[in-house]
Write an enzyme that holds these catalytic residues in place. Structure first.
Site, mmCIF file in Angstrom:
data_model
loop_
_atom_site.group_PDB
_atom_site.id
_atom_site.type_symbol
_atom_site.label_atom_id
_atom_site.label_comp_id
_atom_site.label_asym_id
_atom_site.label_seq_id
_atom_site.Cartn_x
_atom_site.Cartn_y
_atom_site.Cartn_z
ATOM 1 N N ALA A 15 -5.877 6.216 4.964
ATOM 2 C CA ALA A 15 -6.812 6.485 3.859
ATOM 3 C C ALA A 15 -8.150 6.995 4.381
ATOM 4 O O ALA A 15 -8.690 7.987 3.875
ATOM 5 C CB ALA A 15 -7.026 5.208 3.029
ATOM 6 N N ARG A 105 4.795 7.105 12.469
ATOM 7 C CA ARG A 105 3.400 6.907 12.055
ATOM 8 C C ARG A 105 2.417 7.442 13.081
ATOM 9 O O ARG A 105 1.366 7.986 12.734
ATOM 10 C CB ARG A 105 3.104 5.409 11.886
ATOM 11 C CG ARG A 105 3.544 4.876 10.582
ATOM 12 C CD ARG A 105 3.393 3.373 10.555
ATOM 13 N NE ARG A 105 3.892 2.909 9.288
ATOM 14 C CZ ARG A 105 3.120 2.573 8.264
ATOM 15 N NH1 ARG A 105 1.815 2.572 8.379
ATOM 16 N NH2 ARG A 105 3.651 2.205 7.124
ATOM 17 N N TYR A 192 15.998 5.066 8.129
ATOM 18 C CA TYR A 192 16.004 6.536 8.107
ATOM 19 C C TYR A 192 15.669 7.048 9.503
ATOM 20 O O TYR A 192 14.971 6.376 10.277
ATOM 21 C CB TYR A 192 15.016 7.094 7.077
ATOM 22 C CG TYR A 192 13.614 6.534 7.136
ATOM 23 C CD1 TYR A 192 12.634 7.090 7.958
ATOM 24 C CD2 TYR A 192 13.260 5.436 6.352
ATOM 25 C CE1 TYR A 192 11.343 6.569 8.001
ATOM 26 C CE2 TYR A 192 11.973 4.912 6.394
ATOM 27 C CZ TYR A 192 11.023 5.484 7.212
ATOM 28 O OH TYR A 192 9.753 4.966 7.248
ATOM 29 N N ASP A 269 -5.321 1.057 0.553
ATOM 30 C CA ASP A 269 -4.971 -0.351 0.379
ATOM 31 C C ASP A 269 -6.172 -1.202 -0.049
ATOM 32 O O ASP A 269 -6.000 -2.267 -0.643
ATOM 33 C CB ASP A 269 -4.403 -0.931 1.690
ATOM 34 C CG ASP A 269 -2.913 -0.646 1.851
ATOM 35 O OD1 ASP A 269 -2.370 0.164 1.070
ATOM 36 O OD2 ASP A 269 -2.288 -1.233 2.769
HETATM 37 C C1 LIG Z 1 6.835 -2.468 6.270
HETATM 38 C C2 LIG Z 1 5.967 -1.406 5.642
HETATM 39 C C3 LIG Z 1 6.475 -0.121 5.456
HETATM 40 C C4 LIG Z 1 5.706 0.857 4.813
HETATM 41 N N1 LIG Z 1 6.228 2.101 4.613
HETATM 42 C C5 LIG Z 1 5.521 3.026 3.938
HETATM 43 C C6 LIG Z 1 6.064 4.326 3.696
HETATM 44 O O1 LIG Z 1 7.180 4.659 4.131
HETATM 45 N N2 LIG Z 1 5.309 5.231 2.974
HETATM 46 C C7 LIG Z 1 4.063 4.902 2.502
HETATM 47 O O2 LIG Z 1 3.434 5.735 1.830
HETATM 48 N N3 LIG Z 1 3.516 3.685 2.744
HETATM 49 C C8 LIG Z 1 4.201 2.752 3.457
HETATM 50 N N4 LIG Z 1 3.644 1.539 3.709
HETATM 51 C C9 LIG Z 1 2.263 1.272 3.255
HETATM 52 C C10 LIG Z 1 1.222 1.938 4.149
HETATM 53 O O3 LIG Z 1 1.486 1.624 5.502
HETATM 54 C C11 LIG Z 1 -0.180 1.470 3.782
HETATM 55 O O4 LIG Z 1 -0.341 1.518 2.384
HETATM 56 C C12 LIG Z 1 -1.231 2.370 4.422
HETATM 57 O O5 LIG Z 1 -1.056 2.425 5.808
HETATM 58 C C13 LIG Z 1 -2.616 1.857 4.079
HETATM 59 O O6 LIG Z 1 -3.569 2.657 4.731
HETATM 60 P P1 LIG Z 1 -5.104 2.294 4.628
HETATM 61 O O7 LIG Z 1 -5.801 3.305 5.471
HETATM 62 O O8 LIG Z 1 -5.529 2.103 3.225
HETATM 63 O O9 LIG Z 1 -5.242 0.840 5.294
HETATM 64 P P2 LIG Z 1 -5.044 0.401 6.817
HETATM 65 O O10 LIG Z 1 -3.971 1.148 7.475
HETATM 66 O O11 LIG Z 1 -4.961 -1.080 6.796
HETATM 67 O O12 LIG Z 1 -6.404 0.856 7.522
HETATM 68 C C14 LIG Z 1 -7.617 0.139 7.352
HETATM 69 C C15 LIG Z 1 -8.473 0.400 8.582
HETATM 70 O O13 LIG Z 1 -9.777 -0.146 8.367
HETATM 71 C C16 LIG Z 1 -10.201 -0.806 9.545
HETATM 72 N N5 LIG Z 1 -11.198 -1.802 9.131
HETATM 73 C C17 LIG Z 1 -10.977 -2.903 8.361
HETATM 74 N N6 LIG Z 1 -12.145 -3.559 8.173
HETATM 75 C C18 LIG Z 1 -13.096 -2.849 8.825
HETATM 76 C C19 LIG Z 1 -14.498 -3.019 9.001
HETATM 77 N N7 LIG Z 1 -15.166 -4.060 8.436
HETATM 78 N N8 LIG Z 1 -15.184 -2.113 9.748
HETATM 79 C C20 LIG Z 1 -14.528 -1.058 10.323
HETATM 80 N N9 LIG Z 1 -13.192 -0.856 10.198
HETATM 81 C C21 LIG Z 1 -12.500 -1.730 9.445
HETATM 82 C C22 LIG Z 1 -8.918 -1.396 10.120
HETATM 83 O O14 LIG Z 1 -9.060 -1.672 11.507
HETATM 84 C C23 LIG Z 1 -7.926 -0.269 9.850
HETATM 85 O O15 LIG Z 1 -7.888 0.674 10.898
HETATM 86 C C24 LIG Z 1 4.382 0.547 4.368
HETATM 87 C C25 LIG Z 1 3.856 -0.720 4.596
HETATM 88 C C26 LIG Z 1 4.629 -1.694 5.232
HETATM 89 C C27 LIG Z 1 4.049 -3.068 5.452
#
Ligand SMILES: Cc1cc2nc3c(=O)[nH]c(=O)nc-3n(C[C@H](O)[C@H](O)[C@H](O)COP(=O)(O)OP(=O)(O)OC[C@H]3O[C@@H](n4cnc5c(N)ncnc54)[C@H](O)[C@@H]3O)c2cc1C
Length: 383
Positions: A15, A105, A192, A269
């Site tokens: 994200a 990933r 997959y 997320d």
């Molecule tokens: C088993 C599994 C399989 C999945 N398969 C899929 C799929 O096939 N397709 C799909 O679309 N989604 C899939 N998902 C969901 C997907 O992985 C997540 O929705 C997505 O990675 C979320 O991304 P994000 O950047 O919002 O959050 P995150 O990946 O959690 O990134 C948040 C980042 O913020 C950083 N952070 C947190 N707090 C702070 C702070 N205070 N200061 C600085 N940095 C901070 C963290 O270190 C992290 O790097 C899957 C999830 C799981 C558990």
């Protein structure tokens, strides 16, 4: 207008990197603060469906993503023990305008990170940001399910354990352009191929409690084997190849009620963590990134943030609800109920194959980068 505006993004997951890139491409001066000392992703796969691919393509990363991964031709739902096909979504029969890609990933993250650097984003690692202490007129919280930015906007809400755990592993295997979901009592397994000779496995089991200190830990492959011992020989063959496996407790929140307050905004997320049973968490994050950037580029900030939540809230809630429903539908325990439910799906798919395929149009046929009359719309899918 985003040109020249200074924006801070907290978090460099999918994200954070995507929103930083989308805003930098429109001329913003973006800095990203990431807590981790380096950007690394768990060794596992991810499914980028056409709706998420549309955003990556619009950001100029479509062909690189396609060459890093494998284009999926179909998703098949199967009975866990017999392997009998229950429903097949033949993706080649739908023309969503964008492919469905299966990719490691690490490749997706590398691609985004390179693009972010190329777009002049200032990425600082090893900084844990406290939203209250971050200056600037716009701060985007892309800080994941335990988001401090979400707490800043919505008060203290801890994510709750959903009663499910997921093992994730990658094994060596031939390329197979189809995803398979094996549905059994209280558990299911999704697998997959990823291209480059690898296969991704996500195996989910209902479990009353999650006792791990961390919600992501290594596990003994024997535990995975034991839990899926009743599954078809094909599944057990793949599990035989597992040497390293990680186990996650699956947690989530409800969709946040406040996504912004005029200075802070949430993406990914942080706003709407979802169960992975529709493979949409990252795809939704990509959609958020695009919509937030275009809203901010076209409207004054207060209006832009309100418009952003307006456009994204309903869609996110629908996806989260559909993924939660899949948790129930995939795991039917009563053999009678399971037999009837699978029979209805199978016969429905045979008698009305088009109707079965149409079921996913609302999800995959949604293209946030495609606009008409200034509004985002659902693209029409050619039959
Ligand atoms: C088993 C599994 C399989 C999945 N398969 C899929 C799929 O096939 N397709 C799909 O679309 N989604 C899939 N998902 C969901 C997907 O992985 C997540 O929705 C997505 O990675 C979320 O991304 P994000 O950047 O919002 O959050 P995150 O990946 O959690 O990134 C948040 C980042 O913020 C950083 N952070 C947190 N707090 C702070 C702070 N205070 N200061 C600085 N940095 C901070 C963290 O270190 C992290 O790097 C899957 C999830 C799981 C558990």
């Amino acid at each position: 207008m985003l040109t020249g505006r200074k924006i801070t993004v907290i978090g460099a997951g999918i994200a954070g990197l995507a929103v930083a890139l989308a805003m930098a491409r429109r001329g913003a001066k973006v800095r990203v603060l990431e807590r981790a000392p380096n950007i690394a992703e768990a060794g596992a796969g991810i499914q980028i469906s056409p709706n998420g691919f549309a955003v990556l393509a619009a950001l100029g990363l479509g062909s690189e993503l396609l060459s890093a991964g494998l284009e999926s031709q179909a998703v098949e739902l199967k009975d866990y023990r017999s392997g009998r096909r229950i429903l097949r979504f033949d993706l080649t029969k739908r023309q969503y305008g964008n492919p469905f890609v299966l990719v490691h990933r690490a490749h997706l993250i590398e691609l985004l990170e390179r693009a972010v650097h190329g777009a002049g984003v200032d990425l600082t690692l090893g900084v844990s940001a406290d939203p209250a202490g971050v200056d600037g007129s716009l701060v985007v919280g892309a800080d994941g399910i335990r988001s401090a930015t979400r707490r800043h906007l919505n008060g203290l809400e801890e994510p709750f354990y959903t009663g499910q755990v997921a093992w994730r592993a990658v094994v060596a295997d031939r390329a197979d352009p189809e995803s398979h979901v094996w549905m059994g009592p209280g558990r299911h397994l999704v697998t997959y191929a990823l291209g480059s000779g690898l296969r991704n496995i996500v195996a989910v089991e209902e479990r009353a409690q999650w006792v791990g200190e961390d919600w992501n830990q290594t596990d003994d492959p024997a535990n995975l084997h034991a839990s899926f011992a009743g599954f078809a020989p094909e599944v057990r063959y793949w599990l035989d190849g597992v040497e390293d496996v990680r186990l996650w407790g699956l947690f989530r929140h409800d969709v946040a009620s406040r996504w912004h307050d005029g200075r802070f905004a949430l993406v990914g997320d942080a706003a709407h963590p979802t169960l992975p049973f529709l493979a949409q968490g990252a795809n939704l994050a990509l959609e958020d990134a695009w919509v937030l950037a275009i809203c901010l580029d076209r409207l004054p900030q207060q209006e832009a943030l309100a418009e952003y939540q307006e456009r994204r809230g309903g869609r996110a809630a629908r996806v989260v609800a559909a993924a939660t429903a899949n948790a129930r539908n995939f795991h039917l325990r009563n053999p009678l109920v399971r037999g009837v439910a699978h029979g209805i799906l199978r016969i429905g798919g045979e008698l009305m194959p088009k109707a079965a395929l149409n079921r996913l149009d609302w999800l995959y046929g949604f293209d946030v980068t495609c606009e008409r009359h200034g509004a985002l719309h659902q693209v029409s899918v050619s039959r």
